[in-house]
Design an enzyme around this catalytic site. Structure first.
Site: not given
Length: 421
Positions: A6, A101-102
DNA sequence: TCTGGGGTCCTAGGACCC
DNA sequence: TCTGGGGTCCTAGGACCC
């Protein structure tokens, strides 16, 4: 075992890539139209800026504390996201992009997981300048919790692994049930009513029927994941099931023609995304609404149409969308937001044709993909429908603090002078 | 003056079929 | 007086996520 990688304060970290002097300074990134704060650096969080705070309410606080404020710049964020994802892909046998974003990654078979995670973290930082945290556990839900723990504890240096169940339980005891992935506000209230306040208490609650009754099977699944039972496997080829494009206007609009023009742009955008995953759709919805925060006459509409044959042809979709605008539009209102949604997808290789209606021809499809390629090379809207309009318009977004699109526009390339380090 | 923009999954209930 | 039993499909709305 699953790893969750993350990115830390992702949009803020992206802005810092080209503005290294902002390291350790408070940074925030605003939503479209410079509406709300949607990403905050740790320094900005410490100033008390909350997720979703409207900018006009925190403007003074930002000025007083020298907060660097940015409009959102998705050209840059998605470019950097792709770079991060490529590195994770190179380093993992199986992985799933979960959000911008993960990413989740299966790490079974890797001998020294901690070493793998630390190397991955260093590699991403070195090659993209984006700091990430990595959490590792037996299930996705546990990996999420581990990730949270990694972020909250400085001495984990960005990596945390649940090594044994005993240690797992100790940490679960400290975690509020609301910090479990999938347990939101409503669910935590319901759990509280039967005496469950921590992740640990949910894991060991013996009456499973009660949990299912309260939180549906989704909630029960989360409980099982906490217990270490793998219920949410990796989704290796996520394809969208619906595509939406909507915007709040820069300034409100009153005329049907302006609304049609904005809708034409949103449809174009959505259809491009639809073709990117080689899908066709059979349902188009559009909506528009007035500003509910304002004390003015309120009105909103949502209109929908089912298509006889599936399509990804921007021209057809715009035509259908316009009929919907005509159906829903009422004059005399101040519209502040509108959008389009495409649903009910089929693969381009496999769909039901109609005996009497025409489907897209091969030529239609080729035309669309040629346009996509031209626009990819020369800029988003070089070839477009005339109904998308020509001059800058009232409905277009305000983005007063936008950084240059360093990656995607030649004239916005960064320029460094020699004396700069 | 000023409050984002995407997504997913599940359930209940209605309408319909035999 | 008395009114079956088994399905499917769709939609709206809720809850959650980033």
């Amino acid at each position: 075992m699953y790893a969750l990688v993350d990115c830390n304060s992702f949009y803020c970290s992206c802005e810092r890539v080209f503005r290294p002097e902002l390291k350790s300074k408070p940074v925030i990134v605003l939503s479209n139209n410079d509406g709300c704060a949607v990403s905050r650096s740790p320094e900005a969080k410490r100033l008390g800026i909350k997720m979703g705070d409207p900018f006009f309410k925190i403007k003074e606080l930002c000025a007083k504390n020298n907060v660097a404020v940015f409009s959102s710049n998705f050209a840059n964020y998605s470019n950097l996201s792709n770079r991060v994802m490529n590195i994770i892909d190179q380093c993992s046998p199986h992985f799933e992009v979960y959000s911008i974003d993960e990413a989740f990654s299966r790490v079974d078979g890797i001998e020294d997981i901690e070493k793998w995670a630390r190397l991955l973290r260093e590699k991403i930082l070195k090659e993209t300048k984006i700091p990430v945290s990595i959490g590792i556990g037996r299930t996705k839900v546990l990996a999420k919790l581990a990730n949270r723990f990694a972020k909250e504890n400085e001495n984990s240096f960005g990596v945390f692994i649940f090594n044994c169940e005993k240690e797992e339980n100790e940490i679960l005891k400290k975690m509020k049930v609301s910090s479990v992935w999938g347990i939101g506000k409503q669910s935590s209230l319901k759990l509280k009513s039967i005496g469950i306040k921590t992740a640990f208490e949910l894991k060991f609650f013996s009456n499973e029927a009660r949990i299912q009754k309260l939180l549906t099977k989704v909630g029960l699944q989360i409980k099982h994941e906490l217990m270490g039972v793998d219920c949410l496997s990796l989704n290796l080829h996520p394809e969208k099931k619906q595509i939406m494009c909507s915007r709040t206007f820069g300034s409100p609009i009153y005329e049907k023609n302006s609304l049609r023009e904005s809708i034409a742009n949103y449809v174009t955008n959505a259809a491009t995304k639809l073709r990117r995953q080689n899908s066709l759709c059979t349902q188009v919805s559009i909506f528009a609404r007035t500003n509910a925060f304002k004390d003015i006459p309120q009105y909103q509409f949502l209109e929908r149409v089912k298509l006889v044959t599936p399509t990804c042809d921007t021209r057809k979709l715009i035509k259908e969308a316009f009929k919907l605008v005509d159906r829903g539009f009422k004059g005399g209102y101040e519209y502040s937001k509108a959008g389009v949604r495409l649903d009910d997808f089929f693969s381009q290789n496999e769909y039901q044709t109609d005996l009497f209606a025409f489907s897209d021809t091969k030529a239609d499809l080729e035309l669309m993909y040629v346009i996509d390629r031209i626009n990819l090379r020369l800029g988003e809207d070089k070839v477009r429908s005339a109904s998308c309009g020509f001059n800058s318009k009232a409905w277009q977004m305000n983005r007063r603090f936008k950084s240059p699109r360093y990656f995607t526009h030649w004239c916005e390339l960064p320029v460094f002078n020699k004396n700069q380090s």
